[in-house]
Design a protein around this motif. Structure first.
Motif, mmCIF file in Angstrom:
data_model
loop_
_atom_site.group_PDB
_atom_site.id
_atom_site.type_symbol
_atom_site.label_atom_id
_atom_site.label_comp_id
_atom_site.label_asym_id
_atom_site.label_seq_id
_atom_site.Cartn_x
_atom_site.Cartn_y
_atom_site.Cartn_z
ATOM 1 N N GLY A 141 0.835 -1.207 0.000
ATOM 2 C CA GLY A 141 0.000 0.000 0.000
ATOM 3 C C GLY A 141 0.864 1.249 0.000
ATOM 4 O O GLY A 141 1.756 1.400 -0.824
ATOM 5 N N LEU A 142 0.595 2.098 0.961
ATOM 6 C CA LEU A 142 1.338 3.349 1.094
ATOM 7 C C LEU A 142 2.756 3.037 1.570
ATOM 8 O O LEU A 142 2.933 2.483 2.653
ATOM 9 N N ASN A 143 3.765 3.352 0.763
ATOM 10 C CA ASN A 143 5.125 3.042 1.216
ATOM 11 C C ASN A 143 5.655 4.115 2.170
ATOM 12 O O ASN A 143 5.003 5.136 2.399
ATOM 13 N N GLY A 144 6.821 3.864 2.730
ATOM 14 C CA GLY A 144 7.386 4.768 3.737
ATOM 15 C C GLY A 144 7.676 6.171 3.229
ATOM 16 O O GLY A 144 7.523 7.138 3.959
ATOM 17 N N PHE A 145 8.110 6.265 1.969
ATOM 18 C CA PHE A 145 8.358 7.597 1.403
ATOM 19 C C PHE A 145 7.049 8.385 1.342
ATOM 20 O O PHE A 145 6.988 9.553 1.711
ATOM 21 N N GLN A 146 5.987 7.733 0.864
ATOM 22 C CA GLN A 146 4.683 8.404 0.742
ATOM 23 C C GLN A 146 4.127 8.774 2.116
ATOM 24 O O GLN A 146 3.614 9.879 2.312
ATOM 25 N N ALA A 147 4.261 7.852 3.063
ATOM 26 C CA ALA A 147 3.760 8.111 4.413
ATOM 27 C C ALA A 147 4.532 9.252 5.070
ATOM 28 O O ALA A 147 3.948 10.129 5.719
ATOM 29 N N THR A 148 5.857 9.276 4.872
ATOM 30 C CA THR A 148 6.684 10.354 5.427
ATOM 31 C C THR A 148 6.273 11.698 4.835
ATOM 32 O O THR A 148 6.142 12.691 5.547
ATOM 33 N N ARG A 149 6.028 11.713 3.521
ATOM 34 C CA ARG A 149 5.617 12.951 2.862
ATOM 35 C C ARG A 149 4.277 13.435 3.429
ATOM 36 O O ARG A 149 4.113 14.610 3.715
ATOM 37 N N GLN A 150 3.338 12.505 3.617
ATOM 38 C CA GLN A 150 2.036 12.899 4.170
ATOM 39 C C GLN A 150 2.194 13.503 5.560
ATOM 40 O O GLN A 150 1.570 14.514 5.869
ATOM 41 N N LEU A 151 3.024 12.890 6.384
ATOM 42 C CA LEU A 151 3.219 13.399 7.750
ATOM 43 C C LEU A 151 3.902 14.757 7.747
ATOM 44 O O LEU A 151 3.522 15.655 8.493
ATOM 45 N N SER A 152 4.918 14.926 6.901
ATOM 46 C CA SER A 152 5.661 16.185 6.917
ATOM 47 C C SER A 152 4.884 17.340 6.280
ATOM 48 O O SER A 152 5.151 18.496 6.562
ATOM 49 N N LYS A 153 3.898 17.018 5.414
ATOM 50 C CA LYS A 153 3.109 18.073 4.761
ATOM 51 C C LYS A 153 1.856 18.449 5.559
ATOM 52 O O LYS A 153 1.250 19.478 5.304
ATOM 53 N N ASP A 154 1.453 17.608 6.488
ATOM 54 C CA ASP A 154 0.244 17.851 7.264
ATOM 55 C C ASP A 154 0.597 18.716 8.481
ATOM 56 O O ASP A 154 1.474 18.358 9.259
ATOM 57 N N GLN A 155 -0.083 19.853 8.623
ATOM 58 C CA GLN A 155 0.236 20.755 9.735
ATOM 59 C C GLN A 155 0.146 20.075 11.095
ATOM 60 O O GLN A 155 0.922 20.371 11.988
ATOM 61 N N GLU A 156 -0.787 19.136 11.233
ATOM 62 C CA GLU A 156 -0.977 18.453 12.508
ATOM 63 C C GLU A 156 0.215 17.589 12.902
ATOM 64 O O GLU A 156 0.486 17.399 14.077
ATOM 65 N N THR A 157 0.901 17.030 11.884
ATOM 66 C CA THR A 157 1.980 16.085 12.173
ATOM 67 C C THR A 157 3.352 16.559 11.694
ATOM 68 O O THR A 157 4.350 15.864 11.888
ATOM 69 N N ALA A 158 3.416 17.736 11.095
ATOM 70 C CA ALA A 158 4.675 18.216 10.513
ATOM 71 C C ALA A 158 5.796 18.337 11.548
ATOM 72 O O ALA A 158 6.978 18.219 11.215
ATOM 73 N N GLY A 159 5.433 18.553 12.806
ATOM 74 C CA GLY A 159 6.455 18.716 13.840
ATOM 75 C C GLY A 159 7.009 17.405 14.378
ATOM 76 O O GLY A 159 7.955 17.400 15.165
ATOM 77 N N ILE A 160 6.448 16.284 13.942
ATOM 78 C CA ILE A 160 6.909 14.983 14.434
ATOM 79 C C ILE A 160 8.082 14.514 13.573
ATOM 80 O O ILE A 160 7.931 14.324 12.376
ATOM 81 N N PRO A 161 9.268 14.352 14.170
ATOM 82 C CA PRO A 161 10.407 13.918 13.357
ATOM 83 C C PRO A 161 10.258 12.469 12.903
ATOM 84 O O PRO A 161 9.869 11.599 13.686
ATOM 85 N N VAL A 162 10.543 12.228 11.628
ATOM 86 C CA VAL A 162 10.491 10.880 11.070
ATOM 87 C C VAL A 162 11.919 10.424 10.791
ATOM 88 O O VAL A 162 12.693 11.138 10.161
ATOM 89 N N ILE A 163 12.265 9.238 11.275
ATOM 90 C CA ILE A 163 13.549 8.617 10.958
ATOM 91 C C ILE A 163 13.233 7.401 10.096
ATOM 92 O O ILE A 163 12.479 6.523 10.512
ATOM 93 N N ILE A 164 13.781 7.390 8.902
ATOM 94 C CA ILE A 164 13.567 6.238 8.034
ATOM 95 C C ILE A 164 14.516 5.126 8.465
ATOM 96 O O ILE A 164 15.706 5.371 8.693
#
Length: 123
Positions: A59-82
């Motif tokens: 389904g949604l791969n990690g790159f896509q999921a990371t992009r969704q999180l970083s672009k969403d104001q609600e979750t943009a502040g949460i650091p993602v480590i791949i």
């Protein structure tokens, strides 16, 4: 101080087990999602302190999921480590472009994981 809550997004039970063990041993609280879409939904709902994101998932791969999180104001502040087996330089560059704060290659070394996590949690 409250324990930091870390969301692990990985479809491999083995990796999930290994990462969970490392984090819990160090006093982190662990949240788990088994695919990208579940990870994004859980991050929105729970607002973890950081996310460990696998890349290769159904389904949604990690790159896509990371992009969704970083672009969403609600979750943009949460650091993602791949955290992935993909160790090509192009993957690292692409991961950073999607908004990942760091990029670790599996099998991930416990020391490296904990140091990286401490750094991103400090901001």
């Amino acid at each position: 101080m409250a324990k930091a809550r870390i969301l692990i997004v990985d479809d491999s039970p083995t990796e999930m087990y290994k990462l969970t063990a490392m984090l819990e041993k160090s006093g982190y609280e662990v949240l788990k999602a088994h695919d990208g879409a579940g990870g994004v939904a859980l991050a929105r709902q729970e607002k973890p302190d950081a996310v460990l994101m696998d890349i290769v998932m159904p389904g949604l791969n990690g790159f896509q999921a990371t992009r969704q999180l970083s672009k969403d104001q609600e979750t943009a502040g949460i650091p993602v480590i791949i955290v992935t087996t993909k160790d090509q330089e192009t993957d690292k560059v692409w991961g950073t472009r999607q908004g990942a704060r760091d990029y670790l290659t599996k099998p991930v070394d416990e020391d490296t994981l904990l140091k990286t996590l401490a750094l991103v949690l400090r901001g």
